[in-house]
Motif scaffolding. Structure first.
Motif, PDB file in Angstrom:
ATOM      1  N   PHE A 163       0.810  -1.220   0.000  1.00  0.00           N
ATOM      2  CA  PHE A 163       0.000   0.000   0.000  1.00  0.00           C
ATOM      3  C   PHE A 163       0.846   1.274   0.000  1.00  0.00           C
ATOM      4  CE2 PHE A 163      -3.350  -2.870   1.481  1.00  0.00           C
ATOM      5  CZ  PHE A 163      -4.454  -2.382   0.798  1.00  0.00           C
ATOM      6  N   SER A 164       2.119   1.176   0.334  1.00  0.00           N
ATOM      7  CA  SER A 164       2.953   2.367   0.510  1.00  0.00           C
ATOM      8  C   SER A 164       3.132   3.208  -0.747  1.00  0.00           C
ATOM      9  CB  SER A 164       4.317   1.959   1.073  1.00  0.00           C
ATOM     10  OG  SER A 164       4.177   1.470   2.394  1.00  0.00           O
ATOM     11  N   TYR A 222       0.000   5.738  -1.036  1.00  0.00           N
ATOM     12  CA  TYR A 222      -0.570   6.335   0.180  1.00  0.00           C
ATOM     13  C   TYR A 222      -1.314   7.624  -0.104  1.00  0.00           C
ATOM     14  CZ  TYR A 222       3.247   9.737  -0.016  1.00  0.00           C
ATOM     15  OH  TYR A 222       4.099  10.728  -0.419  1.00  0.00           O
ATOM     16  N   TYR A 223      -0.921   8.332  -1.157  1.00  0.00           N
ATOM     17  CA  TYR A 223      -1.496   9.650  -1.447  1.00  0.00           C
ATOM     18  C   TYR A 223      -2.748   9.573  -2.303  1.00  0.00           C
ATOM     19  CZ  TYR A 223       0.843   8.836  -5.888  1.00  0.00           C
ATOM     20  OH  TYR A 223       1.246   8.288  -7.077  1.00  0.00           O
ATOM     21  N   ARG A 282      -9.374   1.876   4.449  1.00  0.00           N
ATOM     22  CA  ARG A 282      -7.921   1.675   4.353  1.00  0.00           C
ATOM     23  C   ARG A 282      -7.189   2.530   5.361  1.00  0.00           C
ATOM     24  NH1 ARG A 282      -4.084   4.636   0.971  1.00  0.00           N
ATOM     25  NH2 ARG A 282      -5.805   5.454  -0.265  1.00  0.00           N
ATOM     26  N   HIS A 283      -7.564   3.796   5.460  1.00  0.00           N
ATOM     27  CA  HIS A 283      -6.854   4.708   6.352  1.00  0.00           C
ATOM     28  C   HIS A 283      -7.045   4.326   7.818  1.00  0.00           C
ATOM     29  CE1 HIS A 283      -6.116   7.020   2.793  1.00  0.00           C
ATOM     30  NE2 HIS A 283      -7.421   7.203   2.587  1.00  0.00           N
ATOM     31  N   PHE A 325      -4.813   1.341   8.847  1.00  0.00           N
ATOM     32  CA  PHE A 325      -3.455   1.766   9.199  1.00  0.00           C
ATOM     33  C   PHE A 325      -3.442   2.586  10.483  1.00  0.00           C
ATOM     34  CE2 PHE A 325      -2.788   0.649   4.765  1.00  0.00           C
ATOM     35  CZ  PHE A 325      -1.557   0.008   4.836  1.00  0.00           C
ATOM     36  N   GLY A 381       5.488   4.134   5.754  1.00  0.00           N
ATOM     37  CA  GLY A 381       4.313   3.839   4.936  1.00  0.00           C
ATOM     38  C   GLY A 381       3.050   3.740   5.755  1.00  0.00           C
ATOM     39  N   LEU A 410       1.924   7.356   6.790  1.00  0.00           N
ATOM     40  CA  LEU A 410       1.354   8.127   5.682  1.00  0.00           C
ATOM     41  C   LEU A 410      -0.026   7.618   5.288  1.00  0.00           C
ATOM     42  CD1 LEU A 410       4.544   8.645   3.487  1.00  0.00           C
ATOM     43  CD2 LEU A 410       3.385  10.328   4.927  1.00  0.00           C
ATOM     44  N   ASN A 411      -0.222   6.318   5.318  1.00  0.00           N
ATOM     45  CA  ASN A 411      -1.550   5.773   5.014  1.00  0.00           C
ATOM     46  C   ASN A 411      -2.553   6.075   6.114  1.00  0.00           C
ATOM     47  OD1 ASN A 411      -1.967   4.003   2.476  1.00  0.00           O
ATOM     48  ND2 ASN A 411       0.121   3.508   3.119  1.00  0.00           N
ATOM     49  N   ILE A 469       8.173   4.701  -1.730  1.00  0.00           N
ATOM     50  CA  ILE A 469       7.296   5.664  -1.060  1.00  0.00           C
ATOM     51  C   ILE A 469       7.503   7.004  -1.744  1.00  0.00           C
ATOM     52  CG2 ILE A 469       6.708   6.784   1.131  1.00  0.00           C
ATOM     53  CD1 ILE A 469       7.934   4.397   2.583  1.00  0.00           C
TER      54      ILE A 469
END
Length: 263
Positions: A91-92, A95-96, A110-111, A114, A140, A143-144, A182
């Motif tokens: 997922f890294s 992340y954005y 998802r967020h 994490f 990662g 950020l997620n 990343i």
């Protein structure tokens, strides 16, 4: 998380994926074999016990090349299993990426997954151990988790975590050597802008703009900036970080009322 998880048969890929997310969300797992140590729940173990178990696992990697950049990601009982770090890694690179807001709770899943990992790391008081186990995995994960951190803990908390992630990437430039990806470009402009960390001169304008505090109507700038509705967030963060901003409504030429309608 149970202390012991065992079963004679290996799970299918679909079952393993489902159980992985249940695991991250803190729900109990049963009848699954992991080829990793059973994960220690910080609710039942002291920081000292977790550090001891984790360091014992890491000591065996001291002579491996990956340990120089803290990128072995084999897992320890006090952090995540190695298989779980692989999921974090997958997922890294994205992340954005923010999904269009067709179903806000589903898109936030998802967020928050994490975020629960981040919260477990924080509660365990063993952050250094997590970093030593999987340096870029921690970046990662942070950020997620950022959109959920902003929703749950506020803008300042999200700003702090963003700065932590940026600092970690600046201090360890070996992510490509460690086979991690990343992207750093979103951390230079997009994320700082959306979190109010990118001051601007208001394009040289002399206008004075008063920005109202609207509480729950304007939280979640990272997540709510997706799609056509993102302009609401961009204007809010732009004016809020600009030289045009005034705290005195009596001096204002314009008034801005932020409202993230899609959220």
């Amino acid at each position: 998380w149970p202390k012991v998880i065992e079963h004679s048969a290996m799970p299918s890929a679909m079952a393993l994926s489902r159980c992985f997310f249940l695991f991250l969300l803190g729900q109990p797992l049963v009848n699954i074999t992991w080829s990793q140590p059973a994960i220690m729940d910080p609710r039942f173990y002291s920081t000292e016990e977790m550090m001891s178990e984790g360091l014992q696992s890491l000591n065996g990697l001291a002579n491996e090349t990956c340990f120089e950049s803290f990128s072995c990601c084999r897992g320890t009982p006090a952090t995540l299993a190695g298989k779980s770090w692989e999921h974090v890694k997958s997922f890294s690179p994205q992340y954005y990426v923010r999904e269009l807001l067709d179903s806000t709770p589903r898109a936030l899943e998802r967020h928050y997954t994490f975020y629960h990992i981040y919260d477990r790391m924080r509660r365990s008081n063993t952050t250094q151990l997590w970093v030593a186990d999987c340096y870029f995995g921690v970046v990662g994960m942070l950020l997620n988790a950022l959109p959920a951190i902003e929703f749950e803990e506020g803008l300042e908390a999200a700003q702090s975590i963003l700065e932590m992630a940026r600092s970690m990437l600046a201090k360890n430039r070996n992510q490509h050597q460690a086979n991690w990806s990343i992207p750093e470009e979103p951390l230079e402009l997009a994320f700082p802008l959306l979190l109010g960390l990118h001051p601007n001169n208001c394009a040289g304008s002399r206008l004075r703009i008063f920005v109202y505090e609207t509480g729950n109507y304007s939280i979640g700038s990272l997540f709510c900036s997706a799609g056509q509705w993102g302009i609401e967030v961009l204007l809010h963060r732009y004016f809020g970080s600009s030289a045009c901003l005034t705290r005195d409504p009596g001096q204002a030429d314009l008034f801005f009322v932020p409202d993230y309608g899609a959220c």
